[in-house]
Design an enzyme around this catalytic site. Sequence first.
Site, PDB file in Angstrom:
ATOM      1  N   GLU A   1     -42.948  37.263 -36.382  1.00  0.00           N
ATOM      2  CA  GLU A   1     -42.649  35.839 -36.262  1.00  0.00           C
ATOM      3  C   GLU A   1     -43.382  35.228 -35.064  1.00  0.00           C
ATOM      4  O   GLU A   1     -43.304  35.737 -33.954  1.00  0.00           O
ATOM      5  CB  GLU A   1     -41.132  35.693 -36.110  1.00  0.00           C
ATOM      6  CG  GLU A   1     -40.616  34.269 -36.069  1.00  0.00           C
ATOM      7  CD  GLU A   1     -39.084  34.225 -35.940  1.00  0.00           C
ATOM      8  OE1 GLU A   1     -38.425  35.267 -36.199  1.00  0.00           O
ATOM      9  OE2 GLU A   1     -38.554  33.170 -35.565  1.00  0.00           O
TER      10      GLU A   1
ATOM     11  N   LYS B   1     -36.764  40.780 -30.418  1.00  0.00           N
ATOM     12  CA  LYS B   1     -37.614  39.883 -29.642  1.00  0.00           C
ATOM     13  C   LYS B   1     -38.665  40.745 -28.951  1.00  0.00           C
ATOM     14  O   LYS B   1     -38.326  41.819 -28.401  1.00  0.00           O
ATOM     15  CB  LYS B   1     -36.771  39.134 -28.610  1.00  0.00           C
ATOM     16  CG  LYS B   1     -35.834  38.108 -29.230  1.00  0.00           C
ATOM     17  CD  LYS B   1     -36.620  36.960 -29.852  1.00  0.00           C
ATOM     18  CE  LYS B   1     -35.733  35.777 -30.148  1.00  0.00           C
ATOM     19  NZ  LYS B   1     -36.488  34.638 -30.698  1.00  0.00           N
TER      20      LYS B   1
ATOM     21  N   SER C   1     -30.530  38.585 -34.227  1.00  0.00           N
ATOM     22  CA  SER C   1     -31.684  38.520 -33.330  1.00  0.00           C
ATOM     23  C   SER C   1     -31.309  39.244 -32.041  1.00  0.00           C
ATOM     24  O   SER C   1     -30.334  38.873 -31.388  1.00  0.00           O
ATOM     25  CB  SER C   1     -32.012  37.047 -33.055  1.00  0.00           C
ATOM     26  OG  SER C   1     -33.068  36.928 -32.140  1.00  0.00           O
TER      27      SER C   1
ATOM     28  N   LYS D   1     -35.688  26.189 -39.563  1.00  0.00           N
ATOM     29  CA  LYS D   1     -34.624  25.754 -38.646  1.00  0.00           C
ATOM     30  C   LYS D   1     -34.473  24.251 -38.807  1.00  0.00           C
ATOM     31  O   LYS D   1     -35.391  23.499 -38.471  1.00  0.00           O
ATOM     32  CB  LYS D   1     -34.997  26.052 -37.194  1.00  0.00           C
ATOM     33  CG  LYS D   1     -34.931  27.502 -36.809  1.00  0.00           C
ATOM     34  CD  LYS D   1     -35.283  27.665 -35.350  1.00  0.00           C
ATOM     35  CE  LYS D   1     -35.359  29.143 -34.995  1.00  0.00           C
ATOM     36  NZ  LYS D   1     -35.976  29.334 -33.675  1.00  0.00           N
TER      37      LYS D   1
ATOM     38  N   ASP E   1     -40.065  39.048 -33.306  1.00  0.00           N
ATOM     39  CA  ASP E   1     -40.306  37.636 -32.990  1.00  0.00           C
ATOM     40  C   ASP E   1     -40.892  37.538 -31.588  1.00  0.00           C
ATOM     41  O   ASP E   1     -40.255  37.940 -30.613  1.00  0.00           O
ATOM     42  CB  ASP E   1     -38.988  36.854 -33.066  1.00  0.00           C
ATOM     43  CG  ASP E   1     -39.166  35.354 -32.846  1.00  0.00           C
ATOM     44  OD1 ASP E   1     -40.315  34.894 -32.668  1.00  0.00           O
ATOM     45  OD2 ASP E   1     -38.140  34.637 -32.844  1.00  0.00           O
TER      46      ASP E   1
ATOM     47  N   LYS F   1     -33.706  41.817 -35.991  1.00  0.00           N
ATOM     48  CA  LYS F   1     -34.924  41.181 -35.463  1.00  0.00           C
ATOM     49  C   LYS F   1     -35.009  41.482 -33.972  1.00  0.00           C
ATOM     50  O   LYS F   1     -34.063  41.208 -33.239  1.00  0.00           O
ATOM     51  CB  LYS F   1     -34.853  39.677 -35.719  1.00  0.00           C
ATOM     52  CG  LYS F   1     -35.795  38.825 -34.879  1.00  0.00           C
ATOM     53  CD  LYS F   1     -35.850  37.403 -35.415  1.00  0.00           C
ATOM     54  CE  LYS F   1     -35.781  36.365 -34.311  1.00  0.00           C
ATOM     55  NZ  LYS F   1     -35.808  34.980 -34.835  1.00  0.00           N
TER      56      LYS F   1
ATOM     57  N   GLY G   1     -32.010  30.526 -36.393  1.00  0.00           N
ATOM     58  CA  GLY G   1     -30.838  30.115 -35.623  1.00  0.00           C
ATOM     59  C   GLY G   1     -31.253  29.647 -34.245  1.00  0.00           C
ATOM     60  O   GLY G   1     -32.351  29.955 -33.779  1.00  0.00           O
TER      61      GLY G   1
ATOM     62  N   ASP H   1     -42.473  30.035 -37.042  1.00  0.00           N
ATOM     63  CA  ASP H   1     -41.219  29.390 -36.634  1.00  0.00           C
ATOM     64  C   ASP H   1     -41.620  28.095 -35.914  1.00  0.00           C
ATOM     65  O   ASP H   1     -41.712  27.026 -36.530  1.00  0.00           O
ATOM     66  CB  ASP H   1     -40.433  30.355 -35.721  1.00  0.00           C
ATOM     67  CG  ASP H   1     -39.220  29.733 -35.048  1.00  0.00           C
ATOM     68  OD1 ASP H   1     -38.978  28.528 -35.207  1.00  0.00           O
ATOM     69  OD2 ASP H   1     -38.482  30.450 -34.317  1.00  0.00           O
TER      70      ASP H   1
HETATM   71  O1  OSB Z   1     -37.246  31.980 -31.982  1.00  0.00           O
HETATM   72  O2  OSB Z   1     -35.784  32.339 -33.458  1.00  0.00           O
HETATM   73  C1  OSB Z   1     -36.067  32.005 -32.300  1.00  0.00           C
HETATM   74  C2  OSB Z   1     -32.895  31.523 -30.261  1.00  0.00           C
HETATM   75  C3  OSB Z   1     -33.241  30.432 -29.497  1.00  0.00           C
HETATM   76  C4  OSB Z   1     -34.492  29.903 -29.625  1.00  0.00           C
HETATM   77  C5  OSB Z   1     -35.400  30.460 -30.517  1.00  0.00           C
HETATM   78  C6  OSB Z   1     -35.053  31.533 -31.304  1.00  0.00           C
HETATM   79  C7  OSB Z   1     -33.776  32.103 -31.145  1.00  0.00           C
HETATM   80  C8  OSB Z   1     -33.325  33.295 -31.824  1.00  0.00           C
HETATM   81  C9  OSB Z   1     -31.840  33.432 -31.999  1.00  0.00           C
HETATM   82  O3  OSB Z   1     -34.052  34.186 -32.171  1.00  0.00           O
HETATM   83  C10 OSB Z   1     -31.400  33.140 -33.347  1.00  0.00           C
HETATM   84  C11 OSB Z   1     -29.904  33.007 -33.513  1.00  0.00           C
HETATM   85  O4  OSB Z   1     -29.330  31.925 -33.254  1.00  0.00           O
HETATM   86  O5  OSB Z   1     -29.300  33.977 -33.952  1.00  0.00           O
HETATM   87 MG    MG Z   2     -38.359  32.488 -33.653  1.00  0.00          MG
END
Ligand code: OSB
Ligand code: MG
Length: 369
Positions: A214, A163, A135, A263, A189, A161, A291, A239
Amino acid sequence: MKLAGFELRRVAMPLVAPFRTSFGTETERDILLVKAVGDGPDGWGECVAMSDPLYSSEYVAAAVDVMCRFLIPALGQAGIGSAVAVGEALEPFKGHRMSKAALEMAVLDAELRLEERSLARELGSAADRVPCGVSVGIHDSIPALLDAVDGYLGQGYVRIKLKIEPGWDVEPVAAVRERFGDGILLQVDANTAYTLADTRQLAKLDAFDLLLIEQPLPEDDILGHAELAQRVSTPICLDESITSAQVAAAAITLGATSVINIKPGRVGGYLEARKIHDVARAHGVPVWCGGMLETGLGRAANIALASLPGFTLPGDVSASSRFWARDITEPWVMADGRLTVPQGPGLGVAPLPDVLDEVTTWTQFVPLA
Ligand code: OSB
Ligand code: MG
């Protein structure tokens, strides 16, 4: 197995680089760990709540409070001796799924270590290794983003991925496609940063052959996602919205999600996560493991979960080095873009005592009455 209580422990873990999402920038992770202590081996749980209630309503200080005030006393009252019993005993309390998940994970780890069974096997693992996605946060500029993606691809990550948020969506996606080509697995995402009024902007992403978008809309907007799914061709993946197997079934049936990010913390634990996997699989909906910037403990459990047969897309399951200069367990090291599923009893890993002590900021032992 007879439990004596839970040791709660907060650790402060600096991130290797700031992690920016549509809801905020993280530079250090404040993580609540729980250790189940009893007449057998200790069991470890990790609470994925963040410091501030920006991803979900849960946050670390509230997790400590609800565990001490309600959840652990209820476990004492029920005289629980298994992870399944944890879920049942905590059922009357609304929400607080990340806290419930951490307690269940600790008891599950203790239980499995005692019986010398691995979490992977217990959950129904069907693979020895899992492919790793990464991510990638919002960056200050396109060149900085391309450098970061280049670095991750160089390390072997098999899926990227990005953001996104309004003002940082089509341009970074186009730049990554232009630089790295159509061959890489790419997804985005939004962490709830858009509304249905942004449908035309989101539809521009259809040109880039993304695996999925996402959580573009708010957590409660299941119908909005169903409507958006009609108007864009990129698959929608929920998510934040997916808080249980029941909600997952509803969202699938309503056409709000054609892929699911699972998750365990968000849904109340690994046992509920497996149920979501089962529901999705029965509907032919692919899932992947999300994650929450976990330590090596949560990472171990996520790798085990990600090895179930319905996890057909690479997850946000990355190496320890993605977030930590030094993990609290032996580091998870990627080989060939993959991590090896832990096969030892329970989580298969435990914290390194010296490292754990160094990052600990607070501990409290809460006895089971
Ligand atoms: O939306 O997937 C998410 C991290 C913290 C809170 C929300 C998200 C995330 C990530 C990181 O995208 C995922 C990771 O731990 O690699
Ligand atoms: Mg997410």
